[in-house]
Design an enzyme around this catalytic site. Sequence first.
Site, PDB file in Angstrom:
ATOM      1  N   HIS A   1      26.796  36.308 -77.077  1.00  0.00           N
ATOM      2  CA  HIS A   1      26.369  37.710 -77.067  1.00  0.00           C
ATOM      3  C   HIS A   1      24.864  37.839 -76.939  1.00  0.00           C
ATOM      4  CE1 HIS A   1      30.414  37.959 -78.800  1.00  0.00           C
ATOM      5  NE2 HIS A   1      30.461  39.106 -78.164  1.00  0.00           N
TER       6      HIS A   1
ATOM      7  N   GLU B   1      36.377  47.811 -69.943  1.00  0.00           N
ATOM      8  CA  GLU B   1      37.010  47.611 -71.248  1.00  0.00           C
ATOM      9  C   GLU B   1      36.351  48.561 -72.251  1.00  0.00           C
ATOM     10  OE1 GLU B   1      36.109  43.456 -71.660  1.00  0.00           O
ATOM     11  OE2 GLU B   1      37.080  43.051 -69.746  1.00  0.00           O
TER      12      GLU B   1
ATOM     13  N   GLU C   1      37.835  40.830 -66.219  1.00  0.00           N
ATOM     14  CA  GLU C   1      36.550  41.113 -65.570  1.00  0.00           C
ATOM     15  C   GLU C   1      36.615  41.027 -64.042  1.00  0.00           C
ATOM     16  OE1 GLU C   1      36.942  39.378 -68.298  1.00  0.00           O
ATOM     17  OE2 GLU C   1      35.793  40.518 -69.767  1.00  0.00           O
TER      18      GLU C   1
ATOM     19  N   TYR D   1      30.018  37.647 -70.194  1.00  0.00           N
ATOM     20  CA  TYR D   1      31.357  37.595 -69.593  1.00  0.00           C
ATOM     21  C   TYR D   1      31.333  37.900 -68.096  1.00  0.00           C
ATOM     22  CZ  TYR D   1      32.137  37.526 -74.520  1.00  0.00           C
ATOM     23  OH  TYR D   1      32.050  37.181 -75.838  1.00  0.00           O
TER      24      TYR D   1
END
Length: 820
Positions: free
Chosen positions: A609, A511, A542, A568
């Site tokens: 994150h 991505e 993914e 992710y």
Amino acid sequence: MRIFALKIKPKTHYRMAQTEVSTANFSLTREEVLNDYRIACESRHASLIGRKEVFMGKAKFGIFGDGKEIAQIAMAKAFRKGDFRSGYYRDQTLMFALRVLTLEQYFAQLYAHPDVKAEPATGGRCMNGHFATRSLDANGKWKNLMEQYNSSADISCTAGQMPRLLGLAYASKLYRQNPQLATMVDFSVQGNEVAFGTIGNASTSEGLFFEALNAAGVLQVPMVVSVWDDGYGISVPQEYHTTKGDIYKILIGLQRTETEKGFELFQVKGWQYDELCQTYLTAAEIARREHVPCLIHVTEMTQPQGHSTSGSHERYKSKERLAWEAEYDCIKQMGKWMITNGYATAEELEEIDRRAKQRALEAKNNAWSAFVDSMKGDQQEVLRLLAEAADTCNHPTIKEQLLTVRSEYQRTINPQYMDAMKAARHGLRLLRGQHSTARQALIDWVKRAEQANERRFSSHLLSESDESALLVREVKPVYSENSPMVDGREVLQACFDAMLARDPRVFAIGEDVGKIGDVNQAFAGLQAKYGELRVGDTGIREATIIGQGIGAALRGLRPITEIQYLDYLLYAIQTLSDDLACLHYRTAGGQKAPLIVRTRGHRLEGIWHSGSPIGMIINSLRGMHVLVPRNMTQAAGMYNTLLLGDDPALVIECLNGYRLKERLPDNVGEFTVPLGVPEVIRMGTDVTIVTYGSMCRIVMQAAEDLSKIGIEVEIVDVQTLLPFDRYGIIGQSIRKTNRVIFADEDVPGGASAYMLQQTMDNQDIFQYLDAKPVCIAAKAHRPPYGSDGDYFSKPNPEDIFDAVYAMMHEASPTKYPAIY
Ligand SMILES: Cc1ncc(C[n+]2csc(CCOP(=O)(O)OP(=O)(O)O)c2C)c(N)n1
């Protein structure tokens, strides 16, 4: 010979306007049809006999391809050398028809024969119905894949084959469109290879199925997916699985049109031999020639013996359904068709069936004898050694017990390697404390057998070839006076640039990887320089990004697939764990996919994150290397190492390190970081802190503070968690400091506990410790957003300081009085 006109019934939405299909007329000779019927019958008898073998206790579980034979015969007609299959446990007939599976090998797998000569797909490691061909020779080197029909290695997880299927098809696109790959003739000829996928109707409910289909439509790759539709998923009927109860109906939107790219869709009944043949030849031709993905929905399939040996289908199928299945059995219907069309008489068909049964029985017997015989050597040896031990034993009770162990072993029905080992070990328990040559001989046998069984059941977790990443020598980074200080991301960019320049097999996808060169710009400008095929954007998907990499790596390419953020990775962890990490192991060295997975993680901000689920990763990805570089220079060296090796790996870069300044090595494309070699990044005498990744900087900060009050910490950056400290460098440090802290930002009991276990078990550090070893981890929850969230959730320099200080206080309370 009969000639059939193409008569695939067009649906209202079925279009082949762009395609001129040369299979519009195709012929089936009598010989060919009779041969197809024979293969189908043999396959059916193999299923019937296989089930009985399980019920007789000769195998532990059985799942068979009965009711799906004829469609697979048809698929085999369209399958060419160089093509790949990515399917599931029903595909035995395809494998028989392609002659990549013998009936003997089929039964050898049922019995779990742990020898690749008898069971070449998995060396007895997978239960029956897990098909694979060998892409590698005995030295782990690529064979010429264009000289064989190829099957990637099956996994049990429904739809788990779909991400890999996408990658197998994607490789053809790269081979066709990237002229630099034209010389790789052992893998492709102009990307003409089709990837054939199979999946059960119920498994199409999985997200992986839809994700892979959508991606294939976007990418326009030569993939032919077959849905084997028998109306059920074990006991659960269609209406619980699929909207409108019909996968074809809901996939209609994928159909390409005059103006829009998409799929070519087909629907055909699983018992109509001639239509199946035409459909497969047509679909494969479209896929091969135009690189258009196709889907064939094969309906009205049956399952004569039910789902597997675990249960009986009479429990959930109605009488009417069972009667219908008996009538529309695909082999029965093919027979009828043959008689109607003059290919054979009823008597001829009966004779073919009778011989097929005989052949299947003969194969079963051959496979069973080979399985049993393979263990006879061990058996005879252990019986002899136990008899000898009993003979020479002066202690009457022990003698008697030894003879009991021996006779129990002798009476074991269908003894296996484990029974020999059990008997020998039980014998040795009885012989403990005695000094006899018989005891020594038994000990020697156990040692030898342990080694042999280690090879049989535990080999090939990693590459054993001379390309193993573990053999890559260290080349140190070289710096000169002019080596500039740059942002960390520029070190990576220079490394990737060099990789792309020197090796046309390398490509990077993910991505935002293409146009902007990833969210942190380590590929910035490289798409412009090398083109979209080498550095490309993908959708947000993914699992199939990983699958795209796996499939391409299985076909000789060197993908770098990116997961944008470590958090992710969970979307892809199933594919990584079930497919990639265990590939080399589950094929006993028959296949490899040296995929490099790149991601970034550890500390940044907030719940999604700043994750560092390292325990999850290292526990689920055995079979891959897991590398945790503390900065981008180390990361670059690791990428260089990995590209020289042939194992799959995950590299976790530090999310907060891309803008930190590092010196750019002059040999950025060549220097290597050896795997499994920790680096002492600060010398000290009082406490060893073992850590990695972003935590290196936090620990370093604490060490500076501790130094100010006279405590000198030695910091060891493990660099790679898998493999872990191959040369005992951590132990050496602990021998000096006698105190150790394992620090990371995973949850308690995560990778900090792993590091403790590794050093405790493998380096025997216990004897050198003057204080209890300590693990410092993050809180059990994920960090809230914001600086306070980070500070109060993840280990901070003050936490490290206090933990070290507490150790020193315990050793010398007067010198280091309590802070609190
Ligand atoms: C991810 C996953 N979930 C559940 C299972 C257990 N399971 C094995 S086969 C099966 C049914 C599959 O049905 P279908 O896709 O229609 O294929 P069929 O067996 O009918 O050919 C299930 C639920 C599994 N193997 N993998």
